[in-house]
Design a protein around this motif. Structure first.
Motif: not given
Length: 281
Positions: A31-39
């Motif tokens: 849902t926020c494709p620029d982010w990773t899990a840690d982001d």
């Protein structure tokens, strides 16, 4: 409808952290494709640290906000340190919320809504929506439920704060025109009326054209005269996630997939879809 904001923040933030602790740190957030899990984990940590500092220091000006931003500690590289810092950040936020009344002065990013109460109303939904993001990132078959009272409060926050805040960013050279009225109908609860407008124009410095939607609750029925109409109906939980731009979560809700049924004048439906597409991180 009132909710236990502090309990919701604690529960949803802890759930987010527990899910992400078992997830590949590099997994993408759908849902926020620029982010990773840690982001995502870091984002909620930053949010809680920021608002705890705003309340602790009694910040009321943009200059003070900038000072808070510049003073923040860097992101930990180690996953365990990041998890510990998230827990400390959430505890600090809850401590500050417990130490202040809604009427106490405090800066908030939407000028029409100021005071500690704005943060107390916003943060349960911030934590809930990002908990949903975490569970989607972990690719869980079934997401945790959102209670009807929390879902209705989250829906109203979008209608009364998140979408209306867009009016503050409309430049003075733009033209604003109302384009549609939408009924938001949570099953078993009062219908909400949404007025969608669009601002448009050419930026003077470079001629670039803009045309974007904004929305706010319909205050005067006369403002709806002659406008195309649509209706969006569903459970409070489905409408809450839909309004926050988490439509893909609707297939994984407890009890089976849910939908938001949108119908009405095609032009009004198109304007609503454009507003939803703006999204919220």
């Amino acid at each position: 409808m009132s909710i236990d904001a502090h309990a919701t923040i604690a529960r949803e933030a802890d759930r987010l952290a527990a899910v992400l602790a078992r997830t590949d740190p590099a997994a993408r957030v759908p849902t926020c494709p620029d982010w990773t899990a840690d982001d995502l984990l870091w984002h909620l940590t930053e949010v809680h640290e920021f608002w705890a500092a705003i309340l602790r220091e009694g910040v009321t000006s943009e200059e003070e906000v900038q000072r808070i931003e510049e003073a923040k500690s860097p992101r930990p590289e180690d996953r365990e340190e990041l998890l510990a810092r998230r827990a400390a950040a959430t505890a600090a936020l809850l401590e500050q919320l417990g130490a202040h009344e809604d009427e106490d002065p405090a800066w908030f990013w939407f000028s029409e809504v100021q005071g500690v109460g704005a943060t107390r109303r916003m943060q349960p939904h911030e934590a809930t929506v990002h908990r949903v993001d975490a569970e989607l990132t972990a690719d869980l078959d079934q997401l945790s439920p959102i209670a009807p009272e929390d879902a209705l409060a989250g829906l109203d926050h979008v209608l009364q704060v998140m979408w209306p805040a867009g009016f503050e960013w409309i430049p003075d050279w733009a033209t604003l025109r109302p384009v549609a009225v939408v009924e938001i109908a949570p099953a078993g609860y009062e219908v909400r009326q949404l007025l969608i407008s669009r601002w448009s124009g050419a930026r003077p410095r470079d001629g670039q054209e803009f045309d974007a939607p904004v929305g706010r609750p319909l205050a005067d029925p006369a403002d709806a005269d002659g406008l195309p109409r649509a209706r969006a109906a569903g459970t409070p939980q489905a409408l809450d996630l839909w309004a926050w731009g988490r439509v893909r979560a609707l297939d994984r809700l407890p009890g089976g997939p849910q939908t938001v049924n949108v119908d009405g004048d095609p032009e009004a439906v198109a304007q609503l879809e454009a507003l939803i597409a703006e999204g919220h991180d």
